[in-house]
Scaffold this motif. Sequence first.
Motif, PDB file in Angstrom:
ATOM      1  N   LYS A  37       0.838  -1.205   0.000  1.00 46.46           N
ATOM      2  CA  LYS A  37       0.000   0.000   0.000  1.00 46.46           C
ATOM      3  C   LYS A  37       0.874   1.256   0.000  1.00 46.46           C
ATOM      4  O   LYS A  37       0.589   2.217  -0.718  1.00 46.46           O
ATOM      5  CB  LYS A  37      -0.945   0.012   1.198  1.00 46.46           C
ATOM      6  CG  LYS A  37      -1.849   1.259   1.193  1.00 46.46           C
ATOM      7  CD  LYS A  37      -2.836   1.249   2.309  1.00 46.46           C
ATOM      8  CE  LYS A  37      -3.758   2.441   2.352  1.00 46.46           C
ATOM      9  NZ  LYS A  37      -3.391   3.656   1.710  1.00 46.46           N
TER      10      LYS A  37
ATOM     11  N   ASP B  32       0.764   4.027  -2.799  1.00 43.99           N
ATOM     12  CA  ASP B  32       0.481   5.423  -2.439  1.00 43.99           C
ATOM     13  C   ASP B  32       1.561   6.367  -2.964  1.00 43.99           C
ATOM     14  O   ASP B  32       1.252   7.467  -3.442  1.00 43.99           O
ATOM     15  CB  ASP B  32       0.341   5.572  -0.922  1.00 43.99           C
ATOM     16  CG  ASP B  32      -0.944   4.961  -0.377  1.00 43.99           C
ATOM     17  OD1 ASP B  32      -1.849   4.626  -1.184  1.00 43.99           O
ATOM     18  OD2 ASP B  32      -1.032   4.797   0.861  1.00 43.99           O
TER      19      ASP B  32
ATOM     20  N   CYS C  34       0.958   6.836  -6.633  1.00 39.74           N
ATOM     21  CA  CYS C  34      -0.185   7.739  -6.859  1.00 39.74           C
ATOM     22  C   CYS C  34       0.189   9.189  -6.554  1.00 39.74           C
ATOM     23  O   CYS C  34      -0.232  10.103  -7.264  1.00 39.74           O
ATOM     24  CB  CYS C  34      -1.373   7.319  -6.005  1.00 39.74           C
ATOM     25  SG  CYS C  34      -2.196   5.853  -6.613  1.00 39.74           S
TER      26      CYS C  34
END
Length: 152
Positions: A80, A84, A87
């Motif tokens: 994750k 992240d 992104c």
Amino acid sequence: MSLPSDTRTGLVTRISISMPEELLQELDLMVTGQGYESRSQAIGAMIHTQLLEHKRQLGGEVMVGTITLLYDRSVHGLQKQLADLQCAHIDEVISSLHVHLVGQQMMEVILVQGPAGTLQAIANAMITLRGVVTGHLQLMAATMPPLHPGAA
């Protein structure tokens, strides 16, 4: 011995260098061992590599490259965190590929483009995460065309 040419103009500039005999012998072994056609080709490749490293250190030139990571996918939250980060840097991250390896290991290759200093910072943020075993940023002095005709 052929000299590398400038692909834009076709011009070649001849230079002369001096080096100790021992270094020349090592160069010749490398030329033969790596399959270069000539000393000039090998020296040109080495200079190109050093110039890329110099541009990377300067930080402002837009370059394209990859961030390659080897990590432990069993580390809670790591995937994750990596997603992240990608992104958060959507302008620089073009694409990524991950491959499941033996055990809990994962290899991820992330295609990136942007200012060299920014790409180095992104790579550092990923490589230093807990669970990342090793990572490497590889840059090239090239850029991709816009991904969409409407993109600037």
